[in-house]
Design a protein around this motif. Structure first.
Motif, PDB file in Angstrom:
ATOM      1  N   ASN A 154       0.808  -1.623   0.334  1.00 46.83           N
ATOM      2  CA  ASN A 154      -0.044  -0.273  -0.012  1.00 46.83           C
ATOM      3  C   ASN A 154       1.297   1.377   0.197  1.00 46.83           C
ATOM      4  O   ASN A 154       0.408   1.902   0.346  1.00 46.83           O
ATOM      5  N   LEU A 199      -3.375  -9.133   3.606  1.00 43.40           N
ATOM      6  CA  LEU A 199      -3.435  -8.041   3.179  1.00 43.40           C
ATOM      7  C   LEU A 199      -5.115  -6.866   3.830  1.00 43.40           C
ATOM      8  O   LEU A 199      -4.619  -5.620   3.976  1.00 43.40           O
ATOM      9  N   GLY A 206       2.273  -6.063   2.431  1.00 41.94           N
ATOM     10  CA  GLY A 206       2.571  -6.041   1.182  1.00 41.94           C
ATOM     11  C   GLY A 206       3.087  -7.472   0.853  1.00 41.94           C
ATOM     12  O   GLY A 206       2.637  -8.571   1.908  1.00 41.94           O
ATOM     13  N   GLN A 223      -4.337  -3.816  -2.178  1.00 36.17           N
ATOM     14  CA  GLN A 223      -2.630  -3.272  -2.439  1.00 36.17           C
ATOM     15  C   GLN A 223      -2.785  -2.124  -3.520  1.00 36.17           C
ATOM     16  O   GLN A 223      -3.663  -2.249  -4.679  1.00 36.17           O
TER      17      GLN A 223
END
Length: 333
Positions: A154, A199, A206, A223
């Motif tokens: 992110n 996630l 990640g 993400q």
């Protein structure tokens, strides 16, 4: 208990596969942890189709995708127990069971391209590595491609410093642990089937994976950034329970070998297409920004990860690393 029941059922099935029950088809349970529309999923279905066709129905292949039977950590034990007959685990999975040499495939930037990969998998080094599996009660049949890995998080990842302090999901591999620790990240071993939720909830920041795995597991939806690094490779070793495989009648095994050879060619040809298509689909969704490194940024990443080779040499084996590099980069490197 579930494992023991399955193992017992498998032993019973093996007994039925003998001459006394020649009419009953030999059942091969093929378990894997990814989606059916991935390179591995497609190759396993192709093997099923060809094995049943070439043996005239004497062999029945049951494919169980998406961790329906076993998760990452469980499947190799299940194979050794005889609860399933065939798997295609990633190269990284063999280190934890004592065949650490396969972790050479996990070294960052060790494979420049598919041509270099083929020199290994189709040559004497690839054959030598497969033979190491005999001692673990399994027979290595083939190398299947998934493709080259990308980094996602992110946070935009363009320099080694960007990785510092981030928690990254990894497969169980000491090489991958070393890779992320070298970048100042915190590696966390986690089953493939659990990555999306981890996630989504922020358990990890990640992960690294191929485009096809990212897309089919919807990781791009949780993400913000995916950096096109091609820093590592994910491939699979198709393995079968050795006792089971050795017990296949001599008039049937050549047909299975033929089916596996053709399924391997099919799957490996599909791999690049699946990854290209997945990247295009991810771009269409607009949910993740695709980051492309400049040549200078790429060089900085490569330099930052060079220490990993020395860190893991005693584990993987310096001679294996040297032999691998000789095949993939030429004798001068």
């Amino acid at each position: 208990m579930r494992k023991l029941v399955l193992a017992a059922a498998s032993v019973a099935a093996l007994a039925l596969a003998g001459p006394a029950a020649a009419q009953a088809p030999i059942v091969i349970k093929f378990s894997h942890v990814v989606a059916p529309n991935t390179p591995k999923g497609l190759a396993s279905e192709k093997f099923k189709e060809l094995a049943e066709k070439y043996t005239g129905g004497k062999v029945k292949v049951e494919v169980y995708p998406n961790s329906q039977l076993y998760k990452d950590k469980e499947e190799l034990e299940a194979l050794q127990l005889g609860a399933v007959q065939m798997l295609a685990p990633s190269n990284a999975k063999f280190g934890p069971i004592g065949v650490k040499e396969f972790e050479v495939f996990d070294l960052p930037y060790v494979l420049p391209d598919i041509k270099a990969l083929r020199k290994v998998t189709d040559g004497p080094l690839g054959a030598k590595l497969l033979k190491l599996l005999d001692a673990k009660g399994m027979t290595g049949l083939a190398y299947w491609d998934n493709g080259f890995k990308q980094m996602s998080a992110n946070k935009k990842l363009v320099a080694p410093a960007d990785y510092k302090g981030l928690k990254f999901r990894i497969q169980s591999s000491k090489v991958l642990e070393a890779q992320f620790r070298t970048l100042g990240s915190i590696p966390q071993v986690m089953a493939f089937s659990e990555v999306y939720q981890a996630l989504q909830t922020g358990v990890v920041d990640g992960q690294e994976n191929t485009w096809s795995n990212i897309y089919t597991q919807k990781m791009h939806e949780v993400q913000k950034y995916i950096t096109n690094t091609n820093h590592g490779y994910i491939g699979y070793i198709v393995v079968v329970n050795k006792k089971f495989w050795d017990g296949i009648p001599a008039d049937i095994k050549p047909q299975l070998d033929k089916a596996m050879k053709e399924a391997t060619a099919f799957g490996n040809n599909q791999s690049q297409k699946e990854n290209d298509d997945a990247l295009a689909e991810i771009k269409k969704t607009g949910k993740s920004e695709i980051v492309t490194l400049t040549p200078e940024q790429d060089a900085a990443m490569r330099k930052a990860l060079e220490p990993v080779y020395k860190d893991v040499a005693s584990r993987v084996g310096q001679s294996v690393i040297d032999e691998f590099l000789k095949e993939t980069r030429g004798a001068t490197n």
